[in-house]
Design a protein around this motif. Structure first.
Motif, PDB file in Angstrom:
ATOM      1  N   GLY A 223      43.773  57.698  71.333  1.00  0.00           N
ATOM      2  CA  GLY A 223      42.728  58.699  71.176  1.00  0.00           C
ATOM      3  C   GLY A 223      42.921  59.514  69.917  1.00  0.00           C
ATOM      4  O   GLY A 223      44.053  59.691  69.423  1.00  0.00           O
ATOM      5  N   LEU A 224      41.829  60.053  69.392  1.00  0.00           N
ATOM      6  CA  LEU A 224      41.926  60.861  68.175  1.00  0.00           C
ATOM      7  C   LEU A 224      42.675  62.166  68.420  1.00  0.00           C
ATOM      8  O   LEU A 224      43.155  62.798  67.462  1.00  0.00           O
ATOM      9  CB  LEU A 224      40.514  61.153  67.646  1.00  0.00           C
ATOM     10  N   GLY A 225      42.821  62.574  69.676  1.00  0.00           N
ATOM     11  CA  GLY A 225      43.594  63.781  69.970  1.00  0.00           C
ATOM     12  C   GLY A 225      45.074  63.500  70.128  1.00  0.00           C
ATOM     13  O   GLY A 225      45.857  64.423  70.379  1.00  0.00           O
ATOM     14  N   ASN A 226      45.491  62.243  70.001  1.00  0.00           N
ATOM     15  CA  ASN A 226      46.899  61.868  70.174  1.00  0.00           C
ATOM     16  C   ASN A 226      47.410  61.073  68.976  1.00  0.00           C
ATOM     17  O   ASN A 226      48.208  60.150  69.115  1.00  0.00           O
ATOM     18  CB  ASN A 226      47.033  61.036  71.458  1.00  0.00           C
ATOM     19  N   LEU A 227      46.938  61.455  67.790  1.00  0.00           N
ATOM     20  CA  LEU A 227      47.297  60.710  66.582  1.00  0.00           C
ATOM     21  C   LEU A 227      48.715  61.003  66.126  1.00  0.00           C
ATOM     22  O   LEU A 227      49.233  62.118  66.301  1.00  0.00           O
ATOM     23  CB  LEU A 227      46.330  61.046  65.454  1.00  0.00           C
ATOM     24  N   PRO A 229      51.370  60.127  62.543  1.00  0.00           N
ATOM     25  CA  PRO A 229      51.357  59.604  61.180  1.00  0.00           C
ATOM     26  C   PRO A 229      51.624  58.091  61.171  1.00  0.00           C
ATOM     27  O   PRO A 229      52.504  57.605  61.884  1.00  0.00           O
ATOM     28  CB  PRO A 229      52.485  60.372  60.490  1.00  0.00           C
ATOM     29  N   GLY A 230      50.860  57.380  60.389  1.00  0.00           N
ATOM     30  CA  GLY A 230      51.002  55.925  60.320  1.00  0.00           C
ATOM     31  C   GLY A 230      49.981  55.189  61.170  1.00  0.00           C
ATOM     32  O   GLY A 230      49.850  53.964  61.056  1.00  0.00           O
ATOM     33  N   ASP A 231      49.237  55.905  62.034  1.00  0.00           N
ATOM     34  CA  ASP A 231      48.197  55.253  62.830  1.00  0.00           C
ATOM     35  C   ASP A 231      47.056  54.804  61.904  1.00  0.00           C
ATOM     36  O   ASP A 231      46.744  55.450  60.897  1.00  0.00           O
ATOM     37  CB  ASP A 231      47.637  56.211  63.890  1.00  0.00           C
ATOM     38  N   ILE A 232      46.429  53.692  62.289  1.00  0.00           N
ATOM     39  CA  ILE A 232      45.273  53.191  61.534  1.00  0.00           C
ATOM     40  C   ILE A 232      44.004  53.808  62.117  1.00  0.00           C
ATOM     41  O   ILE A 232      43.734  53.675  63.313  1.00  0.00           O
ATOM     42  CB  ILE A 232      45.179  51.659  61.600  1.00  0.00           C
ATOM     43  N   LEU A 233      43.246  54.483  61.299  1.00  0.00           N
ATOM     44  CA  LEU A 233      41.953  55.031  61.705  1.00  0.00           C
ATOM     45  C   LEU A 233      40.860  54.021  61.362  1.00  0.00           C
ATOM     46  O   LEU A 233      40.947  53.317  60.351  1.00  0.00           O
ATOM     47  CB  LEU A 233      41.681  56.341  60.972  1.00  0.00           C
ATOM     48  N   TYR A 234      39.833  53.959  62.191  1.00  0.00           N
ATOM     49  CA  TYR A 234      38.728  53.064  61.872  1.00  0.00           C
ATOM     50  C   TYR A 234      37.393  53.753  62.160  1.00  0.00           C
ATOM     51  O   TYR A 234      37.297  54.661  62.985  1.00  0.00           O
ATOM     52  CB  TYR A 234      38.839  51.739  62.632  1.00  0.00           C
ATOM     53  N   TRP A 235      36.388  53.289  61.416  1.00  0.00           N
ATOM     54  CA  TRP A 235      35.027  53.795  61.555  1.00  0.00           C
ATOM     55  C   TRP A 235      34.147  52.638  62.025  1.00  0.00           C
ATOM     56  O   TRP A 235      34.201  51.538  61.477  1.00  0.00           O
ATOM     57  CB  TRP A 235      34.533  54.318  60.215  1.00  0.00           C
ATOM     58  N   TYR A 270      36.218  65.623  57.197  1.00  0.00           N
ATOM     59  CA  TYR A 270      35.471  65.154  56.024  1.00  0.00           C
ATOM     60  C   TYR A 270      34.629  63.939  56.407  1.00  0.00           C
ATOM     61  O   TYR A 270      33.483  63.804  55.968  1.00  0.00           O
ATOM     62  CB  TYR A 270      36.452  64.806  54.899  1.00  0.00           C
ATOM     63  N   ASP A 271      35.181  63.072  57.219  1.00  0.00           N
ATOM     64  CA  ASP A 271      34.454  61.895  57.712  1.00  0.00           C
ATOM     65  C   ASP A 271      35.166  61.469  58.999  1.00  0.00           C
ATOM     66  O   ASP A 271      36.078  60.647  58.965  1.00  0.00           O
ATOM     67  CB  ASP A 271      34.474  60.770  56.666  1.00  0.00           C
ATOM     68  N   MET A 272      34.730  62.007  60.101  1.00  0.00           N
ATOM     69  CA  MET A 272      35.437  61.816  61.369  1.00  0.00           C
ATOM     70  C   MET A 272      35.445  60.333  61.769  1.00  0.00           C
ATOM     71  O   MET A 272      34.399  59.702  61.863  1.00  0.00           O
ATOM     72  CB  MET A 272      34.770  62.639  62.482  1.00  0.00           C
ATOM     73  N   PRO A 273      36.638  59.767  61.996  1.00  0.00           N
ATOM     74  CA  PRO A 273      36.726  58.362  62.406  1.00  0.00           C
ATOM     75  C   PRO A 273      36.239  58.155  63.837  1.00  0.00           C
ATOM     76  O   PRO A 273      36.098  59.098  64.601  1.00  0.00           O
ATOM     77  CB  PRO A 273      38.221  58.051  62.264  1.00  0.00           C
ATOM     78  N   THR A 274      36.018  56.892  64.172  1.00  0.00           N
ATOM     79  CA  THR A 274      35.569  56.543  65.520  1.00  0.00           C
ATOM     80  C   THR A 274      36.739  56.381  66.478  1.00  0.00           C
ATOM     81  O   THR A 274      36.678  56.772  67.644  1.00  0.00           O
ATOM     82  CB  THR A 274      34.765  55.226  65.480  1.00  0.00           C
ATOM     83  N   GLY A 275      37.817  55.787  65.990  1.00  0.00           N
ATOM     84  CA  GLY A 275      38.974  55.522  66.842  1.00  0.00           C
ATOM     85  C   GLY A 275      40.209  55.254  66.004  1.00  0.00           C
ATOM     86  O   GLY A 275      40.193  55.359  64.777  1.00  0.00           O
ATOM     87  N   ALA A 276      41.300  54.890  66.692  1.00  0.00           N
ATOM     88  CA  ALA A 276      42.561  54.634  65.990  1.00  0.00           C
ATOM     89  C   ALA A 276      43.385  53.611  66.768  1.00  0.00           C
ATOM     90  O   ALA A 276      43.214  53.461  67.985  1.00  0.00           O
ATOM     91  CB  ALA A 276      43.343  55.924  65.807  1.00  0.00           C
ATOM     92  N   VAL A 277      44.242  52.900  66.035  1.00  0.00           N
ATOM     93  CA  VAL A 277      45.185  51.966  66.672  1.00  0.00           C
ATOM     94  C   VAL A 277      46.574  52.272  66.137  1.00  0.00           C
ATOM     95  O   VAL A 277      46.747  52.728  65.003  1.00  0.00           O
ATOM     96  CB  VAL A 277      44.822  50.484  66.382  1.00  0.00           C
ATOM     97  N   ARG A 278      47.569  52.037  66.982  1.00  0.00           N
ATOM     98  CA  ARG A 278      48.959  52.316  66.620  1.00  0.00           C
ATOM     99  C   ARG A 278      49.701  50.980  66.503  1.00  0.00           C
ATOM    100  O   ARG A 278      49.733  50.190  67.449  1.00  0.00           O
ATOM    101  CB  ARG A 278      49.613  53.233  67.646  1.00  0.00           C
ATOM    102  N   ILE A 279      50.310  50.779  65.341  1.00  0.00           N
ATOM    103  CA  ILE A 279      51.064  49.546  65.093  1.00  0.00           C
ATOM    104  C   ILE A 279      52.567  49.800  65.266  1.00  0.00           C
ATOM    105  O   ILE A 279      53.284  48.988  65.848  1.00  0.00           O
ATOM    106  CB  ILE A 279      50.792  49.029  63.675  1.00  0.00           C
ATOM    107  N   LEU A 280      53.028  50.961  64.771  1.00  0.00           N
ATOM    108  CA  LEU A 280      54.465  51.272  64.772  1.00  0.00           C
ATOM    109  C   LEU A 280      54.851  52.172  65.959  1.00  0.00           C
ATOM    110  O   LEU A 280      54.051  52.951  66.444  1.00  0.00           O
ATOM    111  CB  LEU A 280      54.827  51.959  63.451  1.00  0.00           C
TER     112      LEU A 280
END
Length: 280
Positions: A223-227, A229-235, A270-280
Motif C-alpha cells: 500500500g502507498l501508506g506502507n512504503l 525506500p527502494g519500492d517500485i512505484l507505478y502509475w 506531484y504525481d500520486m502513483p497508483t500502487g507499489a511493489v516491493r522487490i527487496l
C-alpha cells in the motif's frame, strides 16, 4: 518408104559412155563428201523433255510477314514498357529523395527540441540545487519548517533510512537526477522510466523485466501508506502500468518523467502513483 518412117521416136537419145561415167563420178564424190561431213559433225543433243518445277516465290511469304509484324509489335511493347519503368523509377527516386529530406528535417527538429528540453531541464536542476544549498545552509532552528518545504521542492535532499541493497538502489537513482529522458533509453546519461528502474536494481544483482507493465507485478504489492525506500512505484493498473519510479523515502520519488523534465526527484503529491511493489 516404111509407114513408120515419119513417126518420131519417143526414146531419149542415149548418152555417151563418157558422160555417164563423168556423172557417176561427180555423184559419188558428192555422196562421199556428205558422208565424211556427217561423220565429222557432232551428234545433235536430244531435246529436253523433263519439266522442272520452279519454287513458288510466294510460298510461306504470309507467315514471314506475320512473324515480322509480331516481332515489330513486341519491340514496340518492350520500348513502351521500358519507358513506363523508367518513368516509375524516376518518380520513385524523386519521392524517396523528398522523403529523405523530410526525415532529415524532422530528425534535426527533434534533435533541436531535445537539446532545448535538456538545456531547460539542466537550468531547472541548477536552480533546484541552488535552492537545495540555500535550504542546507538555513539555521537549525528552522529545520522543521525546512523539512515541510522540502516536500514540495523539486529534487529536495532526502535523508533516506534505507540500508543495504535498498540504499544502493536509492543512491543510484538519485545520482541520475538531471539526466535526459529519451524513449527507450537505458543509460548511462539518458533514460526512460523503466530503463532507469531496471538499471537501479541491476546494481544490486536483481534483473527486472524491461517494461513498466511487467515491473508493476515483479514483486509484492504494498500500500502507498506502507512504503519503504527502494519500492517500485507505478502509475496505472498492476500489469498494465504506463509509468514507474523509485520511492526514495521522505515522501519523495525519483523517476525519468518526460523529455521536458528528464530524471527528477519529486514529492508523491506531484504525481500520486497508483500502487507499489516491493522487490527487496
Amino acid at each position: 518408104m516404111s509407114h513408120t518412117a515419119l513417126i518420131p521416136s519417143h526414146r531419149k537419145p542415149r548418152q555417151s559412155a563418157s558422160k555417164s561415167a563423168l556423172r557417176a563420178g561427180v555423184a559419188g564424190g558428192v555422196l562421199s563428201t556428205i558422208a565424211v561431213a556427217g561423220a565429222a559433225a557432232p551428234a545433235q543433243a536430244e531435246p529436253v523433255t523433263q519439266t522442272i518445277e520452279m519454287p513458288t516465290i510466294t510460298a510461306g511469304l504470309s507467315t514471314t510477314v506475320a512473324a515480322s509484324a509480331e516481332a515489330t509489335q513486341q519491340v514496340a511493347l518492350d520500348l513502351e514498357t521500358q519507358a513506363h519503368e523508367d518513368a516509375a523509377a524516376t518518380t520513385a527516386a524523386k519521392a524517396a529523395k523528398k522523403a529523405k529530406a523530410e526525415a532529415v528535417r524532422k530528425a534535426e527538429a527533434k534533435k533541436k527540441a531535445e537539446a532545448a528540453a535538456k538545456a531547460k531541464a539542466e537550468a531547472a536542476e541548477r536552480a533546484s540545487r541552488t535552492a537545495e544549498r540555500t535550504t542546507l545552509s538555513a539555521p537549525s532552528g528552522s529545520s522543521s519548517s525546512g523539512s515541510t518545504s522540502s516536500a514540495s521542492t523539486a529534487s529536495a535532499p532526502v535523508s533516506s533510512s534505507a540500508t543495504g541493497s535498498a540504499a544502493s538502489v536509492v543512491s543510484f537513482v538519485q545520482m541520475q537526477v538531471g539526466d535526459a529522458y529519451v524513449p527507450g533509453g537505458t543509460g548511462p546519461n539518458s533514460w526512460d522510466c523503466s530503463g532507469l528502474v531496471q538499471a537501479a536494481f541491476r546494481t544490486v544483482g536483481v534483473d527486472l523485466p524491461r517494461v513498466s507493465q511487467s515491473q508493476s507485478t515483479a514483486g509484492t504489492q504494498v500500500g502507498l501508506g506502507n512504503l519503504q525506500p527502494g519500492d517500485i512505484l507505478y502509475w496505472g493498473s498492476a500489469g498494465s502500468a504506463y509509468h514507474v519510479g523509485i520511492y526514495v523515502g521522505g515522501g519523495q520519488f525519483v523517476g525519468a518523467q518526460n523529455s521536458s523534465t528528464g530524471v527528477v526527484q519529486r514529492p508523491l503529491d506531484y504525481d500520486m502513483p497508483t500502487g507499489a511493489v516491493r522487490i527487496l
